[in-house]
Write an enzyme that holds these catalytic residues in place. Sequence first.
Site: not given
Length: 686
Positions: A54, A123, A179, A369, A373, A458, A482, A494
């Site tokens: 400014e 301004k 400003c 399980v 990951l 599959n 999962t 699948t």
Amino acid sequence: MSLPFESAYRHGFARVAACTIPVAIADPATNAEAVLDSARACDADAVAVAVFPELCLTGYAIDDLVMQDPVLDAVVDAVERLVEASADLLPVLVVGAPLRHRNRLYNCAVVIHRGELLGVAPKSYLPTYREFYERRWYAPGDDQSGQDIRVGELEAPFGPDLLFESLDVPGLVVHAEVCEDVWVPIPPSSRAALAGASVLLNLSGSPITIARAEDRKDLVQSQSLRCLAAYAYAAAGTGESTNDVSWDGQTMIYEGGNLLAETERFPDGPRHSIADVDLDRLRQDRLRQGTFDDNRRTSGVDAEFRTVHFRLDPPRADVGLMRTLDRFPFVPDDPARLAQDCYEAFNIQVSGLVQRMRAIGDPKPVIGVSGGLDSTHALLVVARAMDRMDRPRSDILAYTMPGFATSDHTKSNAIALAESVGASIETIDIRPAATEMLQRLGHPFADGEPVHDVTFENVQAGLRTDYLFRLANHHGGMVIGTSDLSELALGWATYGVGDQMSHYAVNAGVPKTLIQHVIRWVIAHGEGVDETEAAVLQSVLDTEISPELVPAGQDGKMQSTEDRIGPYALHDFALFHILRFGFRPSKIAYLAEHAWRDAEAGAWPPGFPDDDRYAYDLPTVAKWLQVFLKRYFAFAQFKRSAIPNGPKVSPAGSLSPRGDWRAPSDGNARAWLAELAAALPDLVED
């Protein structure tokens, strides 16, 4: 003429600079030369727009000296000097100056480009409180719409109603405010953004007091976020009068709420925050957030603004990319931000699962399980959900179901993890049932031939899910899905009776590249994890991603998912930019090359192993981007159209057909592949 692939300006970027300079009090000629020195530096850096503080042509803090004709005459000369000297410079220069107009003096943003005075924005809001006394000298400019101004021999549009639009950089529309304008409840830049401005500039004096720098950052960040715009802020610094205040020369550039660049405060000379603003991102944000334009409809801004056009003529050369890029856009590089993201991701998943189980009568969670990951992370979510519900973890019914290619390593990880979590664990060998099914299908594998086709894969994947659903029926349970966000994007699942289906998919909103970090966060932050469990989790993190459906080859190497479909790092990079911003494939390739071409450059997420740090060149990026486009747009949607419920986690979006991504199952990828081929004809297959 189209810009070359290497040019940042081809890909929707515009380079913006916020500059602070040493000023000489009431000496416009000297200050004009300081502006030109910085302008030439910005020109060398291929900057499109440069904003200065400014009243930088006189100094902000000169009090009654600003009313003296010698000073004001010198300002006119300085503006004419800048206009003349800008003829060969690339940047649009936005400079602060006091200018006479009719019977008053105005605190102005003077906009200059390539030998032309494009316009002058006064301004609007003048502070006259605490240390400020601006109405003593200046008139507010909020009533000056539609005016013109004479500056020496120059004439230009004058008013707070000016937008400056580039004719050859699509989306570059600039607005300047001064400003205090950004400190009021409805800043002029808010209305300018609704009218189309994408790059908002603030020329600031703003003397520094304790904590004011944080206030400025909060305002600029908020304004850029609310306005879905870039906001560049340049404050006065060295040379301003210190009669009763001091100055810190703060500069910064935000984009959509994100800080792109800033300079140190209290500098000893000129400083420039420079960043490449992503105009495509801003345009896409406004396009997607329909309420932004709804606000325009009801605000009456359409008739308020005038547009001044200019031609930037951006450089055709490779000018680099002055912008921090994340290799992993789903994974922050900042440790605190990553920890916060992991905390939120994990707890979003946990709270979603708790609500679903409570709503349907507290069934026993049933989960397969594998030692990989995704199932590991899902099991951690289930365990924490059981804790939240004050239910015993032994109610978790975990099953490991080895097939023809299951390794002892992953099987032992799966069992050890389930035991360490406190879940009930059983092993169901699916090979006898799979062999019988293959025999009934007349598949060559049943006769001893090493045929490992999609049917072979599959049959195993389907049997695992079939067992889980029937086990859930038998034990009064619900099947926990999962599969993660990245697999849904690629269709790497699948369909039907397979890992695409479950009763509730806790991982459906989490990308593959984030899951490993959430697991690391779980280890680091306790979350009920003891030393034994932590060791198992680390072993899972160290295991190569594989569906383990095909036996090892003659070289002894197990089937690798990433060898078959490409690196998840690149696929998640493409997914983020397509899902969140709808970017062109050529732009994604450009960004990916810059993010990934040098393993030693830039930051890596905290905890990322040094040995796993790798790089990808442009041919590799293009190769796997084609795979992603084909799978994402032309193949995988039919699987996503039938996915079960699961919580949205990433702000980039989810792939639920009931949420962020709704697409035809019979679509195609032709437009995306053609766009990439046009940009990289030597790297894209016909």
